[in-house]
Design a protein around this motif. Structure first.
Motif, mmCIF file in Angstrom:
data_model
loop_
_atom_site.group_PDB
_atom_site.id
_atom_site.type_symbol
_atom_site.label_atom_id
_atom_site.label_comp_id
_atom_site.label_asym_id
_atom_site.label_seq_id
_atom_site.Cartn_x
_atom_site.Cartn_y
_atom_site.Cartn_z
ATOM 1 N N GLN A 39 0.864 -1.179 0.000
ATOM 2 C CA GLN A 39 0.000 0.000 0.000
ATOM 3 C C GLN A 39 0.902 1.230 0.000
ATOM 4 O OE1 GLN A 39 -3.532 0.277 0.140
ATOM 5 N NE2 GLN A 39 -3.038 2.397 -0.274
ATOM 6 N N VAL A 40 0.799 2.044 -1.059
ATOM 7 C CA VAL A 40 1.594 3.267 -1.150
ATOM 8 C C VAL A 40 0.740 4.428 -0.665
ATOM 9 C CG1 VAL A 40 2.844 4.812 -2.705
ATOM 10 C CG2 VAL A 40 2.936 2.345 -3.070
ATOM 11 N N ARG A 41 1.309 5.209 0.268
ATOM 12 C CA ARG A 41 0.623 6.361 0.847
ATOM 13 C C ARG A 41 1.426 7.622 0.515
ATOM 14 N NH1 ARG A 41 1.828 3.094 5.336
ATOM 15 N NH2 ARG A 41 3.234 4.745 5.961
ATOM 16 N N PRO A 42 0.816 8.792 0.682
ATOM 17 C CA PRO A 42 1.569 10.032 0.441
ATOM 18 C C PRO A 42 2.801 10.171 1.343
ATOM 19 C CG PRO A 42 -0.771 10.512 0.551
ATOM 20 C CD PRO A 42 -0.599 9.062 0.943
ATOM 21 N N ASP A 43 2.755 9.588 2.531
ATOM 22 C CA ASP A 43 3.875 9.717 3.462
ATOM 23 C C ASP A 43 4.777 8.489 3.513
ATOM 24 O OD1 ASP A 43 2.025 8.057 4.697
ATOM 25 O OD2 ASP A 43 2.451 8.827 6.699
ATOM 26 N N GLY A 44 4.586 7.524 2.616
ATOM 27 C CA GLY A 44 5.424 6.324 2.604
ATOM 28 C C GLY A 44 4.696 5.123 2.049
ATOM 29 N N TRP A 45 4.984 3.948 2.597
ATOM 30 C CA TRP A 45 4.370 2.705 2.127
ATOM 31 C C TRP A 45 4.304 1.705 3.275
ATOM 32 C CZ3 TRP A 45 7.736 -1.088 3.229
ATOM 33 C CH2 TRP A 45 9.079 -0.786 3.236
ATOM 34 N N SER A 46 3.456 0.693 3.093
ATOM 35 C CA SER A 46 3.430 -0.461 3.988
ATOM 36 C C SER A 46 3.316 -1.699 3.120
ATOM 37 C CB SER A 46 2.266 -0.384 4.980
ATOM 38 O OG SER A 46 1.035 -0.419 4.305
#
Length: 63
Positions: A39-46
């Motif tokens: 999961q890519v987020r604006p503040d990074g990834w998991s």
């Protein structure tokens, strides 16, 4: 045995250029080589491995 987190191949293989630049999150588990759910987020990834659990880009940030 360790695996390349960007290609899923045995560790020691070449890292793709986008990954070297920090533009690509890991897609494969380093412990078992299985494809992870990312999961890519604006503040990074998991990323989650079905066998080894969740890792997060925040885990790699220096404080």
């Amino acid at each position: 045995m360790a695996f390349n987190v960007y290609t899923g191949e045995p560790d020691g293989t070449e890292i793709p250029t986008a990954a070297q630049l920090g533009l690509e999150p890991p897609r494969f588990c380093a412990e078992c080589g299985r494809r992870m759910v990312v999961q890519v987020r604006p503040d990074g990834w998991s990323a989650k491995c079905s066998r080894h659990g969740l890792i997060d880009s925040k885990d790699f940030e220096q404080r």
